[in-house]
Design an enzyme around this catalytic site. Structure first.
Site, PDB file in Angstrom:
ATOM      1  N   ARG A  47      -9.004  -5.933  13.441  1.00 41.56           N
ATOM      2  CA  ARG A  47      -8.261  -5.101  14.384  1.00 41.56           C
ATOM      3  C   ARG A  47      -9.160  -3.953  14.784  1.00 41.56           C
ATOM      4  NH1 ARG A  47      -4.486  -6.976  17.243  1.00 41.56           N
ATOM      5  NH2 ARG A  47      -3.323  -5.013  17.378  1.00 41.56           N
TER       6      ARG A  47
ATOM      7  N   ARG B 135       0.121   6.163  16.395  1.00 40.09           N
ATOM      8  CA  ARG B 135       0.312   7.493  15.811  1.00 40.09           C
ATOM      9  C   ARG B 135      -0.412   8.545  16.636  1.00 40.09           C
ATOM     10  NH1 ARG B 135      -2.821   6.193  10.017  1.00 40.09           N
ATOM     11  NH2 ARG B 135      -4.664   5.296  10.969  1.00 40.09           N
TER      12      ARG B 135
ATOM     13  N   GLU C 106      -3.515   7.151  18.911  1.00 37.70           N
ATOM     14  CA  GLU C 106      -4.219   5.977  18.375  1.00 37.70           C
ATOM     15  C   GLU C 106      -3.549   4.696  18.852  1.00 37.70           C
ATOM     16  OE1 GLU C 106      -5.095   6.200  14.188  1.00 37.70           O
ATOM     17  OE2 GLU C 106      -5.072   4.021  13.985  1.00 37.70           O
TER      18      GLU C 106
ATOM     19  N   ARG D 211       9.780   5.536  -3.540  1.00 41.35           N
ATOM     20  CA  ARG D 211      10.178   6.379  -4.679  1.00 41.35           C
ATOM     21  C   ARG D 211      11.617   6.836  -4.541  1.00 41.35           C
ATOM     22  NH1 ARG D 211       5.756   9.904  -2.631  1.00 41.35           N
ATOM     23  NH2 ARG D 211       3.914   8.963  -3.563  1.00 41.35           N
TER      24      ARG D 211
ATOM     25  N   ARG E  64       0.836  -1.209   0.000  1.00 39.59           N
ATOM     26  CA  ARG E  64       0.000   0.000   0.000  1.00 39.59           C
ATOM     27  C   ARG E  64       0.870   1.258   0.000  1.00 39.59           C
ATOM     28  NH1 ARG E  64      -5.233   0.079   1.953  1.00 39.59           N
ATOM     29  NH2 ARG E  64      -4.883   1.925   3.210  1.00 39.59           N
TER      30      ARG E  64
ATOM     31  N   ASP F 270     -10.079   1.250   0.569  1.00 39.88           N
ATOM     32  CA  ASP F 270      -9.944   2.695   0.757  1.00 39.88           C
ATOM     33  C   ASP F 270     -11.291   3.344   0.432  1.00 39.88           C
ATOM     34  OD1 ASP F 270      -7.306   2.725   1.541  1.00 39.88           O
ATOM     35  OD2 ASP F 270      -6.543   2.888  -0.508  1.00 39.88           O
TER      36      ASP F 270
ATOM     37  N   TYR G 233      -9.969  -4.707   2.834  1.00 40.82           N
ATOM     38  CA  TYR G 233      -9.244  -3.506   3.273  1.00 40.82           C
ATOM     39  C   TYR G 233      -9.453  -2.425   2.204  1.00 40.82           C
ATOM     40  CZ  TYR G 233      -5.126  -1.276   5.524  1.00 40.82           C
ATOM     41  OH  TYR G 233      -4.260  -0.450   6.195  1.00 40.82           O
TER      42      TYR G 233
HETATM   43  N1  UDP Z   1       3.370   1.119   7.794  1.00 43.85           N
HETATM   44  C1  UDP Z   1       4.574   1.072   8.436  1.00 43.85           C
HETATM   45  N2  UDP Z   1       5.105   2.227   8.967  1.00 43.85           N
HETATM   46  C2  UDP Z   1       4.476   3.406   8.870  1.00 43.85           C
HETATM   47  C3  UDP Z   1       3.233   3.463   8.186  1.00 43.85           C
HETATM   48  C4  UDP Z   1       2.706   2.289   7.665  1.00 43.85           C
HETATM   49  O1  UDP Z   1       5.158   0.023   8.559  1.00 43.85           O
HETATM   50  O2  UDP Z   1       4.990   4.401   9.383  1.00 43.85           O
HETATM   51  C5  UDP Z   1       2.824  -0.140   7.248  1.00 43.85           C
HETATM   52  C6  UDP Z   1       1.931  -0.865   8.226  1.00 43.85           C
HETATM   53  O3  UDP Z   1       2.142  -2.245   8.060  1.00 43.85           O
HETATM   54  C7  UDP Z   1       0.550  -0.507   7.743  1.00 43.85           C
HETATM   55  C8  UDP Z   1       0.753  -0.464   6.242  1.00 43.85           C
HETATM   56  O4  UDP Z   1       2.059   0.100   6.101  1.00 43.85           O
HETATM   57  O5  UDP Z   1      -0.391  -1.483   8.105  1.00 43.85           O
HETATM   58  C9  UDP Z   1      -0.258   0.354   5.497  1.00 43.85           C
HETATM   59  O6  UDP Z   1      -0.275   1.678   5.990  1.00 43.85           O
HETATM   60  P1  UDP Z   1      -1.422   2.675   5.608  1.00 43.85           P
HETATM   61  O7  UDP Z   1      -0.979   4.027   5.963  1.00 43.85           O
HETATM   62  O8  UDP Z   1      -1.859   2.377   4.221  1.00 43.85           O
HETATM   63  O9  UDP Z   1      -2.565   2.208   6.614  1.00 43.85           O
HETATM   64  P2  UDP Z   1      -3.983   2.888   6.890  1.00 43.85           P
HETATM   65  O10 UDP Z   1      -3.799   3.643   8.136  1.00 43.85           O
HETATM   66  O11 UDP Z   1      -4.332   3.726   5.696  1.00 43.85           O
HETATM   67  O12 UDP Z   1      -4.899   1.733   7.022  1.00 43.85           O
END
Ligand code: UDP
Length: 366
Positions: free
Chosen positions: A248, A279, A299, A175, A171, A349, A347
């Protein structure tokens, strides 16, 4: 029967379906067990700041028609998501890009960063990634995996990265440019008035009843409509008869602070294992700011137990197989459409969930 459709759930799937059905001249009743609309996208103002009650939602899509669809309903404020990672007090840019590689390794050119990643991938000896850990290391190398992915992911999903599907980490873009735009989608923004305003616009013209719980009152409610659109958990619909799907849950500790700025950013991810939350959200920075106070939410991620809100489906092989078995039960109920993150155990969006509801409603109403 009084209604053509009973829509269970006022989240984006249910609200979009209701919008289309009402526009097609159908009689629609939409119910929700919560006292508010919009499901987990729900936002509400506190101290003049739009709070994302169930976690940060950033609308982004590459689909021009879908962007036009939502922006015709409510104006959107431009917003580019650029979360920052905190690992034991060190700050890194996200998603993984040249800023991150420079902060991590001191490299400044794409060629140097690519060489570092390739070298770490070779050392790890992964050719075909079979799980999230292997996928992450093969995408960005072991240093970034250890500092920015492992702790965060294990807190968020409650299990080792080796036991998680690889797709979750795909996801996130990787880059070799200096670009912190997390999604990099063609269109990105947040509805003015929040997602509650978007859901309200979608629900305009449909009859909405809040505080009505479907499953305990199913027989009476089913008798009111020709067809049902159910957006709750599919396993709950079938009384968990084949077992419970895993979700979850997310919990927030929200505080109003008497200062104008707490962290100077909408989202900071705490990627170490020791910090108990995943976060910190400072809601005002999804907008322009300017309010005298600020509202923050820490969170926390936890296993879902009956009685709490399911947020994320855990799409590993065992759960996907159980979902497929529930799906076969669902096929025997042709008068019910199962949709959305919980109804389809996906999952999704927000743009994808609206697109799915549009596709289903067009097929249904044709
Ligand atoms: N992830 C991570 N570190 C970060 C942010 C995301 O390892 O700082 C990983 C984590 O496994 C997460 C996945 O990337 O479940 C997808 O993140 P995304 O931001 O897409 O999750 P959302 O909050 O949108 O569900």
């Amino acid at each position: 029967m009084k209604y053509d459709y009973l829509v269970v759930g006022t989240g984006l799937y249910g609200a979009t379906f209701a919008h289309e059905a009402t526009a097609a001249g159908k009689r629609v009743l939409v119910i929700d067990r919560r006292p508010h609309i919009a499901g987990l996208a729900y936002t509400e103002p506190v101290e003049g700041i739009e709070i994302h009650r169930y976690g940060p939602h950033i609308f982004h899509t590459d689909d021009t028609a879908l962007w036009e669809y939502v922006t015709r309903l409510v104006p959107f404020r431009p917003y580019i998501h650029t979360p920052v990672a905190d690992y034991h007090g060190q700050r890194y840019s996200l998603p993984f890009n040249m800023h991150t590689f420079r902060q991590m390794w001191g490299v400044t050119t794409p060629a140097e960063a690519a060489a570092r990643i390739a070298q770490q991938r070779r050392t790890a000896g992964i050719s075909q990634p079979r799980n999230l850990e292997e996928q992450a290391i093969s995408l960005v190398g072991v240093d970034i995996y250890e500092k920015l992915i492992r702790g965060y992911t294990e807190k968020q999903w409650g299990r080792p990265c080796r036991e998680l599907p690889a797709f979750i980490i795909r996801r996130l873009p990787v880059r070799l440019t200096y670009d912190n735009n997390y999604f990099g989608s063609r269109y990105q923004g947040i509805p003015q008035g929040g997602y509650t305003a978007l859901a309200a616009a979608l629900l305009e013209g449909s009859e909405v009843q809040l505080g009505v719980d479907y499953l305990p009152d199913k027989a009476r409610l089913d008798a009111m409509a020709r067809r049902v659109v159910y957006t709750g958990p599919i396993d709950a619909y079938f009384g968990y008869q084949l077992g419970t799907l895993e979700y979850r849950a997310v919990r927030f500790e929200t505080e109003i602070l008497d200062i104008p700025d707490f962290q100077g950013h909408a989202v900071i991810n705490y990627t170490d294992r020791e910090t108990p939350y995943t976060r910190v959200i400072e809601h005002k920075w999804f907008g322009k700011g300017g309010q005298p106070k600020t509202v923050i939410s820490r969170e926390y991620s936890a296993a879902w137990r009956p009685g709490c809100e399911p947020h994320y489906p855990v799409n590993d092989a065992a759960n996907d197989a159980l979902y497929a078995a529930y799906r076969r039960l669902a096929d025997r109920e042709p008068q019910v459409i199962f949709g959305g993150r919980l109804g389809e155990y996906r999952y999704y969006d927000m743009d994808a969930v609206i697109a799915a509801a549009l596709a289903k409603s067009r097929q249904e109403l044709a």
